[in-house]
Design a protein around this motif. Structure first.
Motif, mmCIF file in Angstrom:
data_model
loop_
_atom_site.group_PDB
_atom_site.id
_atom_site.type_symbol
_atom_site.label_atom_id
_atom_site.label_comp_id
_atom_site.label_asym_id
_atom_site.label_seq_id
_atom_site.Cartn_x
_atom_site.Cartn_y
_atom_site.Cartn_z
ATOM 1 N N MET A 1 0.855 -1.173 0.000
ATOM 2 C CA MET A 1 0.000 0.000 0.000
ATOM 3 C C MET A 1 0.898 1.233 0.000
ATOM 4 O O MET A 1 1.754 1.385 0.851
ATOM 5 C CB MET A 1 -0.912 -0.055 1.227
ATOM 6 C CG MET A 1 -1.642 1.210 1.508
ATOM 7 S SD MET A 1 -2.941 1.108 2.770
ATOM 8 C CE MET A 1 -2.237 0.138 4.036
ATOM 9 N N ASN A 2 0.680 2.134 -0.952
ATOM 10 C CA ASN A 2 1.485 3.343 -1.061
ATOM 11 C C ASN A 2 1.082 4.409 -0.056
ATOM 12 O O ASN A 2 1.909 5.174 0.404
ATOM 13 C CB ASN A 2 1.363 3.928 -2.475
ATOM 14 C CG ASN A 2 1.949 3.011 -3.519
ATOM 15 O OD1 ASN A 2 2.784 2.178 -3.207
ATOM 16 N ND2 ASN A 2 1.507 3.159 -4.751
ATOM 17 N N HIS A 3 -0.182 4.512 0.240
ATOM 18 C CA HIS A 3 -0.692 5.567 1.115
ATOM 19 C C HIS A 3 -1.580 4.947 2.194
ATOM 20 O O HIS A 3 -2.302 3.998 1.930
ATOM 21 C CB HIS A 3 -1.553 6.556 0.307
ATOM 22 C CG HIS A 3 -0.819 7.253 -0.783
ATOM 23 N ND1 HIS A 3 -0.046 8.355 -0.544
ATOM 24 C CD2 HIS A 3 -0.720 7.000 -2.108
ATOM 25 C CE1 HIS A 3 0.489 8.754 -1.690
ATOM 26 N NE2 HIS A 3 0.097 7.944 -2.649
ATOM 27 N N PRO A 4 -1.559 5.537 3.393
ATOM 28 C CA PRO A 4 -2.560 5.107 4.378
ATOM 29 C C PRO A 4 -3.933 5.567 3.897
ATOM 30 O O PRO A 4 -4.048 6.545 3.158
ATOM 31 C CB PRO A 4 -2.148 5.837 5.654
ATOM 32 C CG PRO A 4 -1.330 6.995 5.196
ATOM 33 C CD PRO A 4 -0.684 6.587 3.899
ATOM 34 N N SER A 97 -8.143 8.618 -8.314
ATOM 35 C CA SER A 97 -7.230 9.625 -8.870
ATOM 36 C C SER A 97 -7.374 10.976 -8.170
ATOM 37 O O SER A 97 -6.465 11.794 -8.218
ATOM 38 C CB SER A 97 -7.449 9.782 -10.382
ATOM 39 O OG SER A 97 -8.671 10.474 -10.649
ATOM 40 N N ALA A 98 -8.498 11.188 -7.514
ATOM 41 C CA ALA A 98 -8.740 12.458 -6.822
ATOM 42 C C ALA A 98 -7.973 12.550 -5.512
ATOM 43 O O ALA A 98 -7.604 13.647 -5.085
ATOM 44 C CB ALA A 98 -10.225 12.640 -6.543
ATOM 45 N N LEU A 99 -7.753 11.412 -4.865
ATOM 46 C CA LEU A 99 -7.193 11.429 -3.517
ATOM 47 C C LEU A 99 -6.352 10.187 -3.273
ATOM 48 O O LEU A 99 -6.885 9.079 -3.243
ATOM 49 C CB LEU A 99 -8.360 11.458 -2.523
ATOM 50 C CG LEU A 99 -8.219 12.217 -1.232
ATOM 51 C CD1 LEU A 99 -7.845 13.665 -1.432
ATOM 52 C CD2 LEU A 99 -9.499 12.118 -0.446
ATOM 53 N N PRO A 145 -7.102 -3.196 -4.465
ATOM 54 C CA PRO A 145 -6.407 -2.697 -3.268
ATOM 55 C C PRO A 145 -7.286 -1.750 -2.467
ATOM 56 O O PRO A 145 -8.164 -1.090 -3.017
ATOM 57 C CB PRO A 145 -5.184 -1.969 -3.843
ATOM 58 C CG PRO A 145 -5.451 -1.766 -5.286
ATOM 59 C CD PRO A 145 -6.486 -2.763 -5.701
ATOM 60 N N LEU A 146 -7.010 -1.703 -1.166
ATOM 61 C CA LEU A 146 -7.699 -0.793 -0.245
ATOM 62 C C LEU A 146 -9.216 -0.947 -0.302
ATOM 63 O O LEU A 146 -9.956 0.032 -0.299
ATOM 64 C CB LEU A 146 -7.311 0.668 -0.531
ATOM 65 C CG LEU A 146 -5.828 1.007 -0.507
ATOM 66 C CD1 LEU A 146 -5.614 2.472 -0.826
ATOM 67 C CD2 LEU A 146 -5.201 0.666 0.828
ATOM 68 N N THR A 147 -9.688 -2.196 -0.358
ATOM 69 C CA THR A 147 -11.122 -2.453 -0.441
ATOM 70 C C THR A 147 -11.534 -3.486 0.598
ATOM 71 O O THR A 147 -10.902 -4.526 0.738
ATOM 72 C CB THR A 147 -11.510 -2.958 -1.850
ATOM 73 O OG1 THR A 147 -11.133 -1.967 -2.813
ATOM 74 C CG2 THR A 147 -12.997 -3.214 -1.964
ATOM 75 N N LEU A 169 -9.141 2.195 10.873
ATOM 76 C CA LEU A 169 -8.107 2.409 11.891
ATOM 77 C C LEU A 169 -6.868 1.582 11.588
ATOM 78 O O LEU A 169 -5.733 2.059 11.676
ATOM 79 C CB LEU A 169 -8.633 2.050 13.285
ATOM 80 C CG LEU A 169 -9.551 3.055 13.957
ATOM 81 C CD1 LEU A 169 -10.172 2.450 15.206
ATOM 82 C CD2 LEU A 169 -8.822 4.339 14.274
ATOM 83 N N GLU A 170 -7.079 0.332 11.208
ATOM 84 C CA GLU A 170 -5.981 -0.569 10.906
ATOM 85 C C GLU A 170 -5.173 -0.130 9.688
ATOM 86 O O GLU A 170 -3.968 -0.347 9.620
ATOM 87 C CB GLU A 170 -6.541 -1.971 10.661
ATOM 88 C CG GLU A 170 -5.514 -3.015 10.335
ATOM 89 C CD GLU A 170 -6.130 -4.369 10.030
ATOM 90 O OE1 GLU A 170 -5.494 -5.146 9.313
ATOM 91 O OE2 GLU A 170 -7.256 -4.644 10.503
ATOM 92 N N HIS A 171 -5.838 0.536 8.744
ATOM 93 C CA HIS A 171 -5.188 0.892 7.473
ATOM 94 C C HIS A 171 -4.889 2.384 7.327
ATOM 95 O O HIS A 171 -4.686 2.849 6.211
ATOM 96 C CB HIS A 171 -6.032 0.395 6.301
ATOM 97 C CG HIS A 171 -6.003 -1.087 6.182
ATOM 98 N ND1 HIS A 171 -6.912 -1.888 6.849
ATOM 99 C CD2 HIS A 171 -5.175 -1.908 5.529
ATOM 100 C CE1 HIS A 171 -6.629 -3.152 6.568
ATOM 101 N NE2 HIS A 171 -5.587 -3.195 5.794
ATOM 102 N N GLY A 172 -4.898 3.116 8.417
ATOM 103 C CA GLY A 172 -4.368 4.469 8.301
ATOM 104 C C GLY A 172 -5.192 5.626 8.795
ATOM 105 O O GLY A 172 -4.732 6.749 8.710
#
Length: 177
Positions: A1-4, A97-99, A145-147, A169-172
């Motif tokens: 994961m690149n970003h929290p 792509s927005a965030l 990802p992130l789902t 909480l667990e992912h950022g």
């Protein structure tokens, strides 16, 4: 994961409980709710009210408005939680792509449960006759990802919100200062 994960989209077909889960999740997390339906242009609302499904072209400007609102809320230092059907992968990619770090909570349910819920929803422009088209359009985000996928047919709104909050909480999720 690149970003929290700093923002969420509560997604799924009509009747899955996006707004209720978003409201409960925002109470738990201190996040800011964005009601995706309120960004539909009048032409989209008229089309859906007439029982005509939206197409990619109809959704393009709406998705752009949602991207703008996600960025606006984020720029204010708030954590956005957007309700949006996000039925297709390309729609989710447009929102991502927005965030950076946008996570998705997919509220799954059966067509029968969705139709039942929508048929009893007072004052909404989306008729139950469009449920079939929503399921036909839906490209499951499972494996993206992130789902997080949650079964909205068997869990209460509060249970769904708590599960989404714990996952966030667990992912950022950063606590408000």
């Amino acid at each position: 994961m690149n970003h929290p994960i700093t923002a969420l989209v509560i997604m799924g077909v009509a009747g899955c409980g996006k707004t209720c889960v978003s409201e409960a999740l925002c109470q738990l997390s201190g996040a800011t709710a964005i009601e995706g339906d309120s960004f539909h242009p009048a032409a989209n609302i008229e089309k859906m009210s007439a029982g005509i499904p939206l197409n990619d072209e109809d959704r393009a400007g709406w998705l752009d408005s949602l991207c703008d609102e996600l960025r606006r809320i984020d720029a204010l230092g708030q954590r956005p939680v957007l309700t949006c059907s996000a039925l297709k992968h390309i729609y989710r990619e447009r929102l991502r792509s927005a965030l950076p770090g946008l996570g998705f909570v997919f509220l799954e349910l059966t067509p029968e449960v969705a139709a039942e819920r929508v048929s009893h929803r007072p004052g909404h422009f989306m008729p139950a006759t469009l449920i079939e088209s929503q399921f036909a359009t839906l490209e499951s985000p499972k494996g993206e990802p992130l789902t997080l996928a949650l079964n909205a047919s068997i869990h209460s709104v509060d249970e769904l919100a708590v599960q989404a909050h714990l996952w966030w909480l667990e992912h950022g999720l950063k606590r408000a200062s």
